[in-house]
Enzyme design. Structure first.
Site, PDB file in Angstrom:
ATOM      1  N   TRP A  96       0.823  -1.199   0.000  1.00 27.04           N
ATOM      2  CA  TRP A  96       0.000   0.000   0.000  1.00 27.04           C
ATOM      3  C   TRP A  96       0.870   1.267   0.000  1.00 27.04           C
ATOM      4  CZ3 TRP A  96      -4.891  -0.737  -1.432  1.00 27.04           C
ATOM      5  CH2 TRP A  96      -5.474  -1.994  -1.197  1.00 27.04           C
ATOM      6  N   SER A  97       0.577   2.214   0.885  1.00 26.05           N
ATOM      7  CA  SER A  97       1.226   3.531   0.796  1.00 26.05           C
ATOM      8  C   SER A  97       2.689   3.541   1.222  1.00 26.05           C
ATOM      9  CB  SER A  97       0.446   4.562   1.613  1.00 26.05           C
ATOM     10  OG  SER A  97      -0.763   4.877   0.971  1.00 26.05           O
ATOM     11  N   THR A  98       3.196   2.451   1.742  1.00 23.86           N
ATOM     12  CA  THR A  98       4.641   2.369   1.946  1.00 23.86           C
ATOM     13  C   THR A  98       5.348   2.517   0.607  1.00 23.86           C
ATOM     14  OG1 THR A  98       4.283   0.988   3.898  1.00 23.86           O
ATOM     15  CG2 THR A  98       6.477   0.933   2.938  1.00 23.86           C
ATOM     16  N   LYS A 155       4.872   4.906  -1.383  1.00 30.94           N
ATOM     17  CA  LYS A 155       5.054   6.323  -1.688  1.00 30.94           C
ATOM     18  C   LYS A 155       6.495   6.787  -1.472  1.00 30.94           C
ATOM     19  CE  LYS A 155       0.275   7.976  -0.989  1.00 30.94           C
ATOM     20  NZ  LYS A 155      -0.480   6.737  -0.730  1.00 30.94           N
TER      21      LYS A 155
END
Length: 388
Positions: free
Chosen positions: A71-73, A75
């Site tokens: 997921w947003s890791t 980014k």
């Protein structure tokens, strides 16, 4: 291997036995299913552990090379792409986005700066028109709509978490400057040369190694808030247009797409390596990826505030740098307030603390209800700093 006593594999330096203890406790006390954690100090791996199950039915043990959607890791690696280009003088973080992406100037966005994209201050937390899951998986459709849409708030004034749009926004700038989308750019410049097992999207050849994500649909915070009418429009657009969760992320469509804000796939070892570039002030495994000045710029705070998307859930001020969140006074990434990192929906995280020389990667497949600071992650972070 019983549900309460999973097989834990890997190694752990004797000095960091507290990390192994916390990892094991996550299975006993915090309903971990399958997970891995890697910790490096001054570039040396001091803990590299994995265990549990790669699927909900508990038929596949979590292996050393099991991949999972983080997921947003994701980014952090996306931001790294932009900083590499800036470090080479090809991208000015203080220039308007429209210098590189002319169509982006529509609907009053001509003064939005590249740094606003990196710090979630562009006012584009989500689209105003309905955006289906299949459309999110289409790069051209998503970037074209983002270029045409109007910001939800005055860009540059406040942060509002760009949960799904971040990767397309920063990624399209990367594409306009380099000719490559962020997945291909990252592979060419970083993960390929350094042998880091991480990809934005998942090549079909690696699907057999992918863990199955699990979570209760009722645990999707954005969906719950949307149904109850609690979310303001900018937050609703960010978290529920479209709604995505484990069911979507396990599909071939999601895995094959390039959704840089949310569909990076990797091991804990890979996450620790990518965030280790920031912890090493631009150097990893003896190779310089960023200049020290460029690596320092990543944690240049852009102003503390109640995030316009996450504010109600956080109930505290947070501060984002140029791509990563500052640990700050609440210690999301350890006691050093200038340490940085990024959490992924449901629990995963990457951490970089240049002062302590620490990087950490934590990945798992049973998603919890937390947007950030999952208790499993925090137990591991606390154990690391207790051991230093």
């Amino acid at each position: 291997m019983s549900e309460r006593e999973p097989q834990i594999d890997g190694h752990c330096d004797p000095r960091f036995t507290a990390v192994r203890a916390a990892f094991e406790e996550n299975f006993r006390e915090r309903q971990e299913l399958g997970a891995a954690v890697t910790v490096t100090v001054d570039g040396v791996t001091v803990a590299d552990l994995w265990g549990g199950w790669a699927d909900q039915a508990r038929t596949r043990p979590w292996e050393r090379d099991t991949l999972v959607n983080v997921w947003s890791t994701s980014k952090g690696p996306v931001a790294l792409c932009a900083h590499i280009l800036a470090d080479r003088g090809l991208l000015d973080l203080d220039a308007p986005v429209a210098v590189h992406w002319p169509e982006f100037a529509a609907a009053g966005k001509e003064k939005v700066l590249v740094r606003h994209l990196l710090s979630h201050r562009a006012g584009l937390s989500g689209l105003r028109e309905p955006h289906a899951f299949a459309e999110l998986c289409d790069w051209e459709v998503t970037t074209r709509r983002l270029a045409a849409t109007e910001p939800w708030w005055e860009p540059g004034t406040r942060s509002g978490y760009h949960a799904l749009t971040y990767g397309h926004l920063v990624g399209e700038v990367v594409r306009r400057v380099s000719g490559l989308r962020p997945g291909a750019f990252l592979a060419r410049e970083v993960t390929g040369p350094l042998g880091i097992d991480f990809a934005i999207g998942l090549p079909e050849t690696d699907a057999v190694r992918a863990a199955e994500l699990t979570h209760r649909r009722s645990a999707t915070g954005g969906e719950q808030a949307a149904l109850s009418g609690r979310l303001p429009p900018a937050a609703l657009a960010a978290l529920a247009n479209p709604v995505v969760g484990a069911a979507e992320a396990n599909t071939p469509m999601w895995r094959a797409a390039e959704i840089p804000a949310a569909n990076g796939h990797g091991t804990a070892r890979a996450v620790a390596a990518l965030y280790g570039i920031f912890a090493g002030l631009g150097t990893y495994a003896g190779r310089r990826v960023l200049s020290p000045e460029a690596a320092e710029r990543v944690r240049e705070g852009q102003g503390s505030c109640h995030d316009l998307v996450l504010g109600a859930g956080f109930r505290r001020e947070t501060e984002i740098g140029l791509g990563l969140w500052l640990s700050g006074p609440h210690g999301s990434y350890g006691p050093n307030p200038r340490a940085v990192g990024h959490d992924g929906f449901g629990g995963s995280a990457g951490l970089a603390d240049p002062e302590a020389g620490v990087s950490l990667g934590y990945v798992m497949n049973r998603m919890g209800p937390h947007i950030a600071d999952d208790p499993r992650k925090m137990a591991l972070v606390d154990a690391v700093y207790d051991a230093l």
